[in-house]
Scaffold this motif. Sequence first.
Motif, PDB file in Angstrom:
ATOM      1  N   ILE A   1       0.866  -1.176   0.000  1.00 32.44           N
ATOM      2  CA  ILE A   1       0.000   0.000   0.000  1.00 32.44           C
ATOM      3  C   ILE A   1       0.903   1.226   0.000  1.00 32.44           C
ATOM      4  O   ILE A   1       1.783   1.356   0.858  1.00 32.44           O
ATOM      5  CB  ILE A   1      -0.922   0.033   1.237  1.00 32.44           C
ATOM      6  N   SER A   2       0.718   2.104  -0.957  1.00 26.50           N
ATOM      7  CA  SER A   2       1.590   3.282  -1.071  1.00 26.50           C
ATOM      8  C   SER A   2       0.817   4.434  -1.695  1.00 26.50           C
ATOM      9  O   SER A   2      -0.353   4.302  -2.067  1.00 26.50           O
ATOM     10  CB  SER A   2       2.813   2.947  -1.937  1.00 26.50           C
ATOM     11  N   ASP A   3       1.463   5.585  -1.809  1.00 22.79           N
ATOM     12  CA  ASP A   3       0.887   6.688  -2.560  1.00 22.79           C
ATOM     13  C   ASP A   3       0.821   6.296  -4.040  1.00 22.79           C
ATOM     14  O   ASP A   3       1.530   5.395  -4.484  1.00 22.79           O
ATOM     15  CB  ASP A   3       1.740   7.951  -2.403  1.00 22.79           C
ATOM     16  N   ILE A   4      -0.017   6.965  -4.810  1.00 19.04           N
ATOM     17  CA  ILE A   4      -0.161   6.647  -6.224  1.00 19.04           C
ATOM     18  C   ILE A   4       1.121   6.998  -6.969  1.00 19.04           C
ATOM     19  O   ILE A   4       1.540   8.161  -7.013  1.00 19.04           O
ATOM     20  CB  ILE A   4      -1.348   7.408  -6.849  1.00 19.04           C
TER      21      ILE A   4
ATOM     22  N   LEU B   1      -1.909   3.983 -13.193  1.00 22.49           N
ATOM     23  CA  LEU B   1      -2.906   4.513 -12.268  1.00 22.49           C
ATOM     24  C   LEU B   1      -2.962   6.030 -12.329  1.00 22.49           C
ATOM     25  O   LEU B   1      -4.043   6.624 -12.219  1.00 22.49           O
ATOM     26  CB  LEU B   1      -2.590   4.049 -10.844  1.00 22.49           C
ATOM     27  N   VAL B   2      -1.816   6.649 -12.517  1.00 23.49           N
ATOM     28  CA  VAL B   2      -1.780   8.106 -12.703  1.00 23.49           C
ATOM     29  C   VAL B   2      -2.578   8.482 -13.949  1.00 23.49           C
ATOM     30  O   VAL B   2      -3.365   9.432 -13.941  1.00 23.49           O
ATOM     31  CB  VAL B   2      -0.326   8.603 -12.815  1.00 23.49           C
TER      32      VAL B   2
ATOM     33  N   VAL C   1      -9.715  13.394 -12.222  1.00 27.95           N
ATOM     34  CA  VAL C   1      -9.670  13.640 -10.780  1.00 27.95           C
ATOM     35  C   VAL C   1      -8.224  13.768 -10.292  1.00 27.95           C
ATOM     36  O   VAL C   1      -7.938  13.509  -9.126  1.00 27.95           O
ATOM     37  CB  VAL C   1     -10.420  12.540  -9.989  1.00 27.95           C
ATOM     38  N   THR C   2      -7.335  14.142 -11.175  1.00 26.48           N
ATOM     39  CA  THR C   2      -5.963  14.418 -10.732  1.00 26.48           C
ATOM     40  C   THR C   2      -5.996  15.575  -9.738  1.00 26.48           C
ATOM     41  O   THR C   2      -6.844  16.461  -9.806  1.00 26.48           O
ATOM     42  CB  THR C   2      -5.073  14.795 -11.927  1.00 26.48           C
ATOM     43  N   GLY C   3      -5.080  15.524  -8.819  1.00 23.19           N
ATOM     44  CA  GLY C   3      -5.083  16.502  -7.733  1.00 23.19           C
ATOM     45  C   GLY C   3      -5.750  15.972  -6.486  1.00 23.19           C
ATOM     46  O   GLY C   3      -5.661  16.578  -5.415  1.00 23.19           O
TER      47      GLY C   3
ATOM     48  N   LEU D   1     -14.427  11.894  -5.420  1.00 18.40           N
ATOM     49  CA  LEU D   1     -13.233  12.605  -5.885  1.00 18.40           C
ATOM     50  C   LEU D   1     -13.615  13.724  -6.849  1.00 18.40           C
ATOM     51  O   LEU D   1     -13.009  14.801  -6.833  1.00 18.40           O
ATOM     52  CB  LEU D   1     -12.273  11.630  -6.568  1.00 18.40           C
ATOM     53  N   THR D   2     -14.627  13.474  -7.684  1.00 18.17           N
ATOM     54  CA  THR D   2     -15.108  14.495  -8.613  1.00 18.17           C
ATOM     55  C   THR D   2     -15.685  15.677  -7.845  1.00 18.17           C
ATOM     56  O   THR D   2     -15.435  16.842  -8.176  1.00 18.17           O
ATOM     57  CB  THR D   2     -16.182  13.910  -9.546  1.00 18.17           C
TER      58      THR D   2
END
Length: 279
Positions: free
Chosen positions: A112-115, A120-121, A129-131, A199-200
């Motif tokens: 489990i980590s940050d994206i 996935l990016v 929904v970037t950001g 997220l939107t």
Amino acid sequence: MNCEKIKNRVSIKSVLESFNFFPVKENSKTAFYFALDREEKVPSLSVDFAKNKAFDFGTGKIYDVISIVQQVKKCAVPEALQYLKTLDFSECILKLKPEKTSLAISYEITKISDIEHPALVEYLHDRKVTGQNHLVKEVHYRLKRKTFFGIGFKNDSGGFEVRNKYSKICLGRKDITLIKNKNNRNNEVSIFEGFFDYLTFRKLQKEDSNSDCLILNSTSMLFKAKGRLKEYDKISLFLDNDSNGKNTKEIIKKEYENIEDCSLLYENFKDLNEWFCSS
């Protein structure tokens, strides 16, 4: 309630979710699931939500809600009917906790980590929904001797809703996600079906919203939220414009006051994220 009424009134999607089966590919009318009775790499169970039936391309079997319960629980019709009677047919809202199946016990979360993964990016970028990457995690897991990864959103039981471009799955116990807002002075809550709509919503807010946010992670999880919703003075609904979303909206409207239906904003689209992506 007789067999025919049960077949017509109980949502096949809710029955599958009660056994922790979730679609690998899905649109508003149909979906593909992994088979009920065997391990496979390519999903072969086609579910028609309008007809409330499923067809297994591997075996040629046709399933309704009763035969699905029979297949999973290895039981006769009377026991299957008894199981289905524990569901609230009139509201299509689950009244029992999902049972553990081989899916629930055969996976292992390995990271489990940050994206970080480029795929996935890119997926977050495609969904516009970037950001909002800080609100989700990159989850790697092993399932049926194969490794997978996706965007993970944690629920209140510690499970993860995991999505990528090709699949949708829940790792761990299915549950809602309630996100409290310390600036919620007006005692409001906004309700979403899935985390991409949440997220939107966060993306659309130039400033932090003043409401709490409740993500159902499935309309069948509404029963988990019923007690908590009584605490709020206003409820804003950002539910899908499909049959499950509309049924859930009507249930909430019957039980609570001061409801705002925000789906009018995206009335010609399936959900908030689809509308946002089209702009």
